[in-house]
Design a protein around this motif. Structure first.
Motif, PDB file in Angstrom:
ATOM      1  N   ILE A 134       0.053  -1.916  17.479  1.00  0.00           N
ATOM      2  CA  ILE A 134       0.166  -1.719  16.034  1.00  0.00           C
ATOM      3  C   ILE A 134       1.577  -1.218  15.753  1.00  0.00           C
ATOM      4  N   ASP A 135       2.281  -1.859  14.817  1.00  0.00           N
ATOM      5  CA  ASP A 135       3.620  -1.436  14.415  1.00  0.00           C
ATOM      6  C   ASP A 135       3.555  -0.818  13.024  1.00  0.00           C
ATOM      7  N   LEU A 136       4.238   0.331  12.871  1.00  0.00           N
ATOM      8  CA  LEU A 136       4.302   1.028  11.590  1.00  0.00           C
ATOM      9  C   LEU A 136       5.760   1.268  11.227  1.00  0.00           C
ATOM     10  N   HIS A 137       6.049   1.373   9.927  1.00  0.00           N
ATOM     11  CA  HIS A 137       7.346   1.797   9.433  1.00  0.00           C
ATOM     12  C   HIS A 137       7.075   3.046   8.605  1.00  0.00           C
ATOM     13  N   ALA A 138       7.351   4.229   9.198  1.00  0.00           N
ATOM     14  CA  ALA A 138       6.991   5.472   8.537  1.00  0.00           C
ATOM     15  C   ALA A 138       7.812   6.629   9.093  1.00  0.00           C
ATOM     16  N   PRO A 139       7.895   7.740   8.347  1.00  0.00           N
ATOM     17  CA  PRO A 139       8.495   8.957   8.893  1.00  0.00           C
ATOM     18  C   PRO A 139       7.615   9.533   9.998  1.00  0.00           C
ATOM     19  N   SER A 140       8.224  10.275  10.909  1.00  0.00           N
ATOM     20  CA  SER A 140       7.469  10.781  12.062  1.00  0.00           C
ATOM     21  C   SER A 140       6.409  11.807  11.655  1.00  0.00           C
ATOM     22  N   GLU A 141       6.617  12.532  10.545  1.00  0.00           N
ATOM     23  CA  GLU A 141       5.616  13.515  10.105  1.00  0.00           C
ATOM     24  C   GLU A 141       4.322  12.827   9.684  1.00  0.00           C
ATOM     25  N   VAL A 142       4.446  11.665   9.047  1.00  0.00           N
ATOM     26  CA  VAL A 142       3.276  10.933   8.588  1.00  0.00           C
ATOM     27  C   VAL A 142       2.497  10.386   9.777  1.00  0.00           C
ATOM     28  N   VAL A 143       3.212   9.991  10.829  1.00  0.00           N
ATOM     29  CA  VAL A 143       2.546   9.438  12.008  1.00  0.00           C
ATOM     30  C   VAL A 143       1.677  10.491  12.681  1.00  0.00           C
ATOM     31  N   LYS A 144       2.112  11.735  12.683  1.00  0.00           N
ATOM     32  CA  LYS A 144       1.303  12.818  13.255  1.00  0.00           C
ATOM     33  C   LYS A 144      -0.024  12.938  12.524  1.00  0.00           C
ATOM     34  N   GLN A 145       0.005  12.777  11.203  1.00  0.00           N
ATOM     35  CA  GLN A 145      -1.231  12.851  10.421  1.00  0.00           C
ATOM     36  C   GLN A 145      -2.149  11.669  10.708  1.00  0.00           C
ATOM     37  N   ALA A 169      -3.250   4.280   7.900  1.00  0.00           N
ATOM     38  CA  ALA A 169      -1.889   3.905   7.517  1.00  0.00           C
ATOM     39  C   ALA A 169      -1.863   3.233   6.144  1.00  0.00           C
ATOM     40  N   LEU A 170      -2.851   2.398   5.879  1.00  0.00           N
ATOM     41  CA  LEU A 170      -2.893   1.731   4.578  1.00  0.00           C
ATOM     42  C   LEU A 170      -3.224   2.709   3.455  1.00  0.00           C
ATOM     43  N   ASP A 171      -4.008   3.756   3.756  1.00  0.00           N
ATOM     44  CA  ASP A 171      -4.295   4.787   2.753  1.00  0.00           C
ATOM     45  C   ASP A 171      -3.020   5.522   2.352  1.00  0.00           C
ATOM     46  N   LYS A 172      -2.079   5.668   3.288  1.00  0.00           N
ATOM     47  CA  LYS A 172      -0.804   6.336   2.998  1.00  0.00           C
ATOM     48  C   LYS A 172       0.251   5.358   2.489  1.00  0.00           C
ATOM     49  N   LYS A 173      -0.159   4.095   2.271  1.00  0.00           N
ATOM     50  CA  LYS A 173       0.701   3.050   1.743  1.00  0.00           C
ATOM     51  C   LYS A 173       1.922   2.799   2.635  1.00  0.00           C
ATOM     52  N   LEU A 174       1.669   2.635   3.923  1.00  0.00           N
ATOM     53  CA  LEU A 174       2.721   2.336   4.880  1.00  0.00           C
ATOM     54  C   LEU A 174       2.720   0.848   5.210  1.00  0.00           C
ATOM     55  N   HIS A 175       3.846   0.364   5.715  1.00  0.00           N
ATOM     56  CA  HIS A 175       3.953  -1.024   6.176  1.00  0.00           C
ATOM     57  C   HIS A 175       3.352  -1.097   7.570  1.00  0.00           C
ATOM     58  N   VAL A 176       2.278  -1.884   7.732  1.00  0.00           N
ATOM     59  CA  VAL A 176       1.561  -1.967   9.002  1.00  0.00           C
ATOM     60  C   VAL A 176       1.554  -3.412   9.485  1.00  0.00           C
ATOM     61  N   SER A 177       1.842  -3.604  10.770  1.00  0.00           N
ATOM     62  CA  SER A 177       1.706  -4.911  11.408  1.00  0.00           C
ATOM     63  C   SER A 177       0.725  -4.769  12.557  1.00  0.00           C
ATOM     64  N   GLY A 178      -0.281  -5.593  12.569  1.00  0.00           N
ATOM     65  CA  GLY A 178      -1.206  -5.551  13.693  1.00  0.00           C
ATOM     66  C   GLY A 178      -2.601  -5.219  13.239  1.00  0.00           C
ATOM     67  N   PRO A 179      -3.490  -5.031  14.151  1.00  0.00           N
ATOM     68  CA  PRO A 179      -3.324  -4.962  15.598  1.00  0.00           C
ATOM     69  C   PRO A 179      -3.098  -6.341  16.226  1.00  0.00           C
ATOM     70  N   VAL A 180      -2.103  -6.408  17.080  1.00  0.00           N
ATOM     71  CA  VAL A 180      -1.794  -7.623  17.819  1.00  0.00           C
ATOM     72  C   VAL A 180      -2.554  -7.567  19.133  1.00  0.00           C
ATOM     73  N   ARG A 181      -3.341  -8.577  19.404  1.00  0.00           N
ATOM     74  CA  ARG A 181      -4.150  -8.607  20.627  1.00  0.00           C
ATOM     75  C   ARG A 181      -3.329  -9.241  21.747  1.00  0.00           C
ATOM     76  N   MET A 182      -3.027  -8.435  22.744  1.00  0.00           N
ATOM     77  CA  MET A 182      -2.279  -8.921  23.900  1.00  0.00           C
ATOM     78  C   MET A 182      -3.261  -9.561  24.880  1.00  0.00           C
ATOM     79  N   PRO A 183      -2.778 -10.421  25.779  1.00  0.00           N
ATOM     80  CA  PRO A 183      -3.686 -11.062  26.741  1.00  0.00           C
ATOM     81  C   PRO A 183      -4.411 -10.036  27.608  1.00  0.00           C
TER      82      PRO A 183
END
Length: 125
Positions: free
Chosen positions: A95-106, A49-63
């Motif tokens: 992990i939260d992303l802000h991206a178009p759905s086509e990019v998420v498939k990649q 995700a960072l290689d595609k320059k997307l806004h990434v939050s996480g990974p958030v570790r849940m209990p």
């Protein structure tokens, strides 16, 4: 001195500039019993995700969920009261992303380690 732009100008600019891709909020939930595998998949997803320059939050570790069973060792119930304790730990990462759905498939086309369950949820803004 306000920065208000009329709606028709925004639409005209988008039509003239080409197609605008709709940006979705995407939540990737990873679940596994093995910490090393889930951390490796998280690192690969975040790196992609960072290689595609997307806004990434996480990974958030849940209990961690601890599922435990206590049972008697002796099958007949005879003898000393001895017990076995079994425990299964389930680890979860978000992990939260802000991206178009086509990019998420990649991004999600990476090789996923065995035993890691991936759940992708797409929300509109």
């Amino acid at each position: 001195m306000s920065s208000f732009v009329p709606k028709k100008d925004v639409d005209a600019g988008a039509a003239a500039g080409g197609e605008e891709q709709v940006v979705h909020r995407i939540r990737i939930t990873l679940t596994s019993r093995n910490v090393k595998n889930i951390e490796k998949v998280c690192a690969d997803l975040k790196k992609g995700a960072l290689d595609k320059k997307l806004h990434v939050s996480g990974p958030v570790r849940m209990p961690t969920k601890k599922l435990s069973i206590t049972t008697r060792k002796a099958p007949s119930g005879e003898g000393t009261n001895t017990w076995d304790k079994f425990e299964m730990r389930i680890h979860k990462r978000i992990i939260d992303l802000h991206a178009p759905s086509e990019v998420v498939k990649q991004i999600t086309s990476i090789s996923i380690e065995p035993g890691v369950e991936v759940d992708v949820t797409i929300n509109d803004r």
